[in-house]
Enzyme design. Structure first.
Site, PDB file in Angstrom:
ATOM      1  N   GLU A  66       0.821  -1.212   0.000  1.00 42.88           N
ATOM      2  CA  GLU A  66       0.000   0.000   0.000  1.00 42.88           C
ATOM      3  C   GLU A  66       0.855   1.263   0.000  1.00 42.88           C
ATOM      4  O   GLU A  66       2.000   1.257   0.440  1.00 42.88           O
ATOM      5  CB  GLU A  66      -0.901  -0.001   1.249  1.00 42.88           C
ATOM      6  CG  GLU A  66      -1.820  -1.199   1.268  1.00 42.88           C
ATOM      7  CD  GLU A  66      -2.787  -1.200   2.454  1.00 42.88           C
ATOM      8  OE1 GLU A  66      -3.781  -1.909   2.359  1.00 42.88           O
ATOM      9  OE2 GLU A  66      -2.545  -0.508   3.444  1.00 42.88           O
ATOM     10  N   SER A 124      11.371   5.759  15.915  1.00 40.03           N
ATOM     11  CA  SER A 124      10.163   5.375  16.648  1.00 40.03           C
ATOM     12  C   SER A 124      10.581   4.884  18.032  1.00 40.03           C
ATOM     13  O   SER A 124      11.004   3.752  18.189  1.00 40.03           O
ATOM     14  CB  SER A 124       9.436   4.272  15.880  1.00 40.03           C
ATOM     15  OG  SER A 124       8.944   4.794  14.663  1.00 40.03           O
ATOM     16  N   CYS A 170      -1.176   5.782  10.192  1.00 40.12           N
ATOM     17  CA  CYS A 170       0.017   5.072  10.651  1.00 40.12           C
ATOM     18  C   CYS A 170      -0.365   3.765  11.316  1.00 40.12           C
ATOM     19  O   CYS A 170      -1.232   3.730  12.183  1.00 40.12           O
ATOM     20  CB  CYS A 170       0.747   5.897  11.709  1.00 40.12           C
ATOM     21  SG  CYS A 170       1.586   7.294  11.051  1.00 40.12           S
ATOM     22  N   CYS A 194       6.085  -6.697   7.674  1.00 38.45           N
ATOM     23  CA  CYS A 194       7.235  -6.264   8.468  1.00 38.45           C
ATOM     24  C   CYS A 194       7.551  -7.337   9.499  1.00 38.45           C
ATOM     25  O   CYS A 194       6.649  -7.954  10.055  1.00 38.45           O
ATOM     26  CB  CYS A 194       6.925  -4.936   9.168  1.00 38.45           C
ATOM     27  SG  CYS A 194       8.325  -4.286  10.109  1.00 38.45           S
TER      28      CYS A 194
HETATM   29  N1  SAH Z   1       8.899   0.774  10.412  1.00 37.10           N
HETATM   30  C1  SAH Z   1       9.066   2.166  10.541  1.00 37.10           C
HETATM   31  C2  SAH Z   1       8.206   2.972   9.586  1.00 37.10           C
HETATM   32  C3  SAH Z   1       6.780   2.521   9.378  1.00 37.10           C
HETATM   33  S1  SAH Z   1       5.703   2.728  10.745  1.00 37.10           S
HETATM   34  C4  SAH Z   1       8.842   2.611  11.981  1.00 37.10           C
HETATM   35  O1  SAH Z   1       8.362   1.807  12.785  1.00 37.10           O
HETATM   36  O2  SAH Z   1       9.179   3.754  12.284  1.00 37.10           O
HETATM   37  C5  SAH Z   1       5.487   4.508  10.770  1.00 37.10           C
HETATM   38  C6  SAH Z   1       5.075   5.067  12.118  1.00 37.10           C
HETATM   39  O3  SAH Z   1       3.755   4.627  12.487  1.00 37.10           O
HETATM   40  C7  SAH Z   1       5.974   4.610  13.269  1.00 37.10           C
HETATM   41  O4  SAH Z   1       6.339   5.693  14.078  1.00 37.10           O
HETATM   42  C8  SAH Z   1       5.100   3.647  14.013  1.00 37.10           C
HETATM   43  O5  SAH Z   1       5.479   3.497  15.341  1.00 37.10           O
HETATM   44  C9  SAH Z   1       3.753   4.268  13.851  1.00 37.10           C
HETATM   45  N2  SAH Z   1       2.632   3.354  14.138  1.00 37.10           N
HETATM   46  C10 SAH Z   1       2.572   2.033  13.932  1.00 37.10           C
HETATM   47  N3  SAH Z   1       1.369   1.550  14.313  1.00 37.10           N
HETATM   48  C11 SAH Z   1       0.643   2.608  14.776  1.00 37.10           C
HETATM   49  C12 SAH Z   1      -0.677   2.759  15.284  1.00 37.10           C
HETATM   50  N4  SAH Z   1      -1.505   1.734  15.399  1.00 37.10           N
HETATM   51  N5  SAH Z   1      -1.065   3.992  15.661  1.00 37.10           N
HETATM   52  C13 SAH Z   1      -0.213   5.051  15.526  1.00 37.10           C
HETATM   53  N6  SAH Z   1       1.017   4.972  15.049  1.00 37.10           N
HETATM   54  C14 SAH Z   1       1.450   3.759  14.668  1.00 37.10           C
HETATM   55 FE1  SF4 Z   2       7.304  -2.667  11.393  1.00 40.20          FE
HETATM   56 FE2  SF4 Z   2       7.257  -0.021  11.910  1.00 40.20          FE
HETATM   57 FE3  SF4 Z   2       5.010  -1.547  12.138  1.00 40.20          FE
HETATM   58 FE4  SF4 Z   2       7.015  -1.810  13.899  1.00 40.20          FE
HETATM   59  S1  SF4 Z   2       5.743   0.024  13.582  1.00 40.20           S
HETATM   60  S2  SF4 Z   2       5.886  -3.497  12.918  1.00 40.20           S
HETATM   61  S3  SF4 Z   2       8.792  -1.522  12.615  1.00 40.20           S
HETATM   62  S4  SF4 Z   2       6.133  -1.124  10.266  1.00 40.20           S
END
Ligand code: SAH
Ligand code: SF4
Length: 315
Positions: free
Chosen positions: A48, A177, A300, A69
């Site tokens: 996506e 993160s 996100c 991931c």
């Molecule tokens: N893998 C990388 C980038 C993709 S996730 C990472 O983890 O940074 C992008 C952002 O979305 C990250 O900061 C992650 O922590 C956040 N994220 C993941 N799941 C989420 C959720 N359910 N609610 C809000 N943010 C979330």
């Molecule tokens: Fe992967 Fe980022 Fe999701 Fe964690 S938050 S599972 S590192 S995509």
């Protein structure tokens, strides 16, 4: 290329596709500020990509770097999929080309894409060579500069450390993160947290500052707020203490987006404000990420695909 024979053109179309992805489904949020596309790669695996309006009346593209991931963060729907595969550099770079085409077909919309963020599916630092190649393609062939591209990472320390000495590293922004000020509690929600994570990360931020640092290249911490898990006043104070050991000055708090995971809920508005106030009163710059596209599961952590029995794809 009408100067080539028809047969030759047919072969070229088949052998060298114009774009590496095929759109399977596009969804637009009710208010029109977020669009999500489900793309199929050559092997028909699906991933996506998201287009979001930003406050400059331009667009930010949220790109995926992998299909699924392996990191398994408990609050993330992409993590729940497991890793299917990494995307090729073309599959990453072409997400930009897909959205430019999408906009060109809709002349009533603003046309300019000003920012790209690696906040879609996957962990970019696990696919660093292809991520770097895609970034270098954009830097060479578009008008988007390095400070308008952000790589968000869960914090893969060996790769972060490599970046410090990599002459090919494009000087883009990095967001880490963090989600928790302490190792053991972070491991509960980010199971891949390495031993001595916070100590090594703090050192890395200083090394990064020494190599790449300037006013436009500060490190940002992302912090997803989960009610009762990492949003208490005590956690905020511990976070302030940790941040003081780093060179970072900015925290981007993200209200948790629902992913259907039981037991995890977003912090209340009051909880978010209190958390932010504690950081602000310690002179830490805090921004809050605006939640966009929840109605099409484009926020996100919501990017995951389910194909229903009737063949329809749901987010
Ligand atoms: N893998 C990388 C980038 C993709 S996730 C990472 O983890 O940074 C992008 C952002 O979305 C990250 O900061 C992650 O922590 C956040 N994220 C993941 N799941 C989420 C959720 N359910 N609610 C809000 N943010 C979330
Ligand atoms: Fe992967 Fe980022 Fe999701 Fe964690 S938050 S599972 S590192 S995509």
């Amino acid at each position: 290329m009408t100067t080539l024979s028809k047969e030759m053109r047919e072969v070229l179309i088949k052998e060298i596709p114009w774009i590496s992805c095929t759109p399977v489904q596009t969804l637009s949020s009710k208010n029109g500020d977020t669009h999500k596309v489900v793309l199929a790669g050559k092997d028909e695996l699906l991933y996506e990509s998201v287009l979001m309006a930003n406050n400059r009346e331009q667009w930010t593209i949220c790109v995926s770097s992998q299909i699924g991931c392996a990191m398994g963060c408990v609050f993330c729907a992409t993590g729940a999929m497991g890793l299917k595969r990494s995307l090729s550099s073309d599959e990453i770079a072409d997400q930009y080309r897909f959205w430019k085409q999408f906009l060109a077909e809709r002349p009533e919309l603003p046309q300019r894409v000003s920012n790209i963020v690696f906040m879609g599916m996957g962990e970019p630092l696990v696919n660093i060579e292809n991520v770097k190649a895609a970034i270098n393609t954009w830097l060479t062939h578009t008008d988007i500069g390095p400070t308008r591209i952000t790589v968000s990472t869960v914090g893969v320390l060996p790769v972060l450390e490599e970046i410090l000495t990599d002459p090919d590293w494009p000087a883009v922004r990095i967001a880490i993160s963090l989600h928790s000020p302490e190792e053991a509690s972070r491991r509960e929600i980010v199971p891949t947290t390495a031993p001595d994570f916070h100590k090594r990360l703090a050192k890395w931020t200083h090394d990064y500052q020494a190599v790449h640092g300037n006013r436009r290249h500060h490190v940002t911490f992302e912090y997803t707020l989960i009610a009762g898990v990492n949003d208490t006043a005590e956690e905020a104070q511990k976070l302030v203490k940790f941040i003081k050991t780093t060179s970072a000055v900015k925290v981007n708090v993200i209200p948790l987006n629902p992913t259907g995971k039981e037991g995890l809920t977003a912090s209340s508005r009051d909880g978010i404000e209190k958390f932010k106030r504690i950081l602000l009163s310690s002179h830490i710059d805090v921004t809050e990420r605006k939640t966009m596209g929840q109605d099409i599961a484009a926020s996100c952590g919501q990017l995951a695909l389910t194909v229903k029995s009737d063949g329809k794809i749901v987010g």
